[in-house]
Design an enzyme around this catalytic site. Structure first.
Site, PDB file in Angstrom:
ATOM      1  N   ILE A   1       8.527   6.117  -0.087  1.00 17.81           N
ATOM      2  CA  ILE A   1       9.083   4.834   0.370  1.00 17.81           C
ATOM      3  C   ILE A   1       8.439   3.659  -0.382  1.00 17.81           C
ATOM      4  O   ILE A   1       9.112   2.720  -0.809  1.00 17.81           O
ATOM      5  CB  ILE A   1       8.859   4.671   1.896  1.00 17.81           C
ATOM      6  N   GLY A   2       7.118   3.735  -0.570  1.00 13.54           N
ATOM      7  CA  GLY A   2       6.398   2.642  -1.231  1.00 13.54           C
ATOM      8  C   GLY A   2       6.814   2.484  -2.682  1.00 13.54           C
ATOM      9  O   GLY A   2       6.943   1.362  -3.195  1.00 13.54           O
TER      10      GLY A   2
ATOM     11  N   ALA B   1       2.078   2.567  -2.819  1.00 16.60           N
ATOM     12  CA  ALA B   1       3.150   2.214  -3.767  1.00 16.60           C
ATOM     13  C   ALA B   1       3.468   3.339  -4.747  1.00 16.60           C
ATOM     14  O   ALA B   1       4.450   3.253  -5.475  1.00 16.60           O
ATOM     15  CB  ALA B   1       2.741   0.957  -4.540  1.00 16.60           C
TER      16      ALA B   1
ATOM     17  N   THR C   1       0.863  -1.198   0.000  1.00 19.80           N
ATOM     18  CA  THR C   1       0.000   0.000   0.000  1.00 19.80           C
ATOM     19  C   THR C   1       0.893   1.240   0.000  1.00 19.80           C
ATOM     20  O   THR C   1       1.992   1.226   0.552  1.00 19.80           O
ATOM     21  CB  THR C   1      -0.963   0.045   1.213  1.00 19.80           C
TER      22      THR C   1
ATOM     23  N   TYR D   1      -1.725  12.166  14.061  1.00 23.99           N
ATOM     24  CA  TYR D   1      -0.732  11.252  13.460  1.00 23.99           C
ATOM     25  C   TYR D   1      -0.223  10.253  14.496  1.00 23.99           C
ATOM     26  O   TYR D   1      -0.223   9.048  14.270  1.00 23.99           O
ATOM     27  CB  TYR D   1       0.424  12.078  12.885  1.00 23.99           C
TER      28      TYR D   1
END
Ligand SMILES: NC(=O)c1ccc[n+]([C@@H]2O[C@H](COP(=O)([O-])OP(=O)(O)OC[C@H]3O[C@@H](n4cnc5c(N)ncnc54)[C@H](OP(=O)(O)O)[C@@H]3O)[C@@H](O)[C@H]2O)c1
Length: 254
Positions: free
Chosen positions: A39-40, A35, A33, A178
């Site tokens: 980072i993804g 992506a 998830t 967060y």
């Protein structure tokens, strides 16, 4: 020079050989998830190189489509679903479909996330900020993990959650939504770890420090601080997924 030394000490370089990644991930089914960016996206590119089969999730359809085409050019099987993981109805129907679409899954990287900085006093009429952050950073992890649990059990698979090192420290003003969502997800993962014997699926947490991505670089202060690159953060996730450890923390976190 001082900046370079600081970066080296606080963020020691992270890498991983393509050969090792191929040995572990070639032909494996990996769901990611978030992506489409940061980072993804870096994780997806590493896994395409390694020959993994991918199922990519985020909202940006164009980006997911192009990553899937790239994966297919590398002889990987690749599918995507462009969706807003905060939409509960949509996510619940997708979870039902996913089980039949992916009867066997080796890794689920729950990495999609959103940070939000707003004080509680500025949030009096903004309950939706808390709902949305919770839905993305916590609820989507649980929903996708439950949906894929039978498929992950078949391979003794793993769930890897991208958390934040900031959720381990005394909480900084402005980050209530967060931090609450990341801590809820941490608690779920830590409980799943204790249930590992019965679950048959390993759950791991990466307490990620600062990484330069579109999310963090919005903040000018963060943009100018030393940090990991998205590719280094992807290497952290991949190394964790290949290890027996429960979690990754930077060496200076306790
Ligand atoms: N960067 C850091 O310093 C840092 C530090 C600690 C932890 N983290 C964590 O690392 C993870 C990845 O963040 P990043 O830094 O790589 O940020 P990023 O570049 O903004 O990527 C966030 C990803 O999440 C997806 N996403 C956001 N909202 C979504 C929604 N409603 N539905 C579906 N997908 C959604 C985005 O895709 P779409 O926009 O296409 O939907 C994107 O692919 C997050 O969980 C974050 O909390 C980051």
């Amino acid at each position: 020079m001082l900046r370079k030394i600081l970066k080296y000490l606080v963020y020691p370089p992270k890498t991983i050989s393509d050969k090792r990644l191929k040995e572990v991930f070639a032909g494996k089914w990996v769901v990611i998830t978030g992506a489409s960016s940061g980072i993804g996206e870096a994780l997806t590119l590493r896994l395409i190189n390694a020959g993994a089969n991918l199922f990519l999730i985020s909202r940006n359809e164009e980006k997911l489509k192009s990553l899937c085409s790239m994966a297919q050019e590398h002889s990987c099987q690749a599918h995507y679903c462009a969706m807003d993981l905060r939409q509960r109805g949509q996510l619940d129907s997708f979870c039902e479909e996913l089980r039949s679409k992916l009867p066997e899954v080796d890794y689920l990287f729950c990495n999609a996330g959103k940070s939000i900085k707003r004080s509680i006093s500025s949030s009096i009429d903004r309950m939706y900020d808390f709902d949305r952050t919770m839905d993305l950073n916590y609820r989507s992890l649980v929903a996708l993990s439950l949906a894929l649990m039978p498929s992950l059990r078949k391979t003794a698979g793993r769930i890897v959650y991208t958390s934040s090192v900031s959720s381990l420290y005394p909480f900084v003003p402005g980050w209530s939504a967060y931090h609450a969502s990341k801590c809820a997800a941490n608690a779920w993962c830590r409980t799943a770890r204790r249930e590992h014997g019965k679950l048959g699926v390993k759950v791991q947490i990466a307490y990620m420090p600062l990484v330069h991505t579109p999310m963090s670089d919005v903040n000018e202060t963060y943009r100018n601080l030393p940090a990991y690159s998205a590719d280094e953060a992807a290497c952290i996730l991949l190394k964790l997924a290949m290890s027996k450890k429960f979690c990754y923390k930077p060496w200076w976190a306790f």
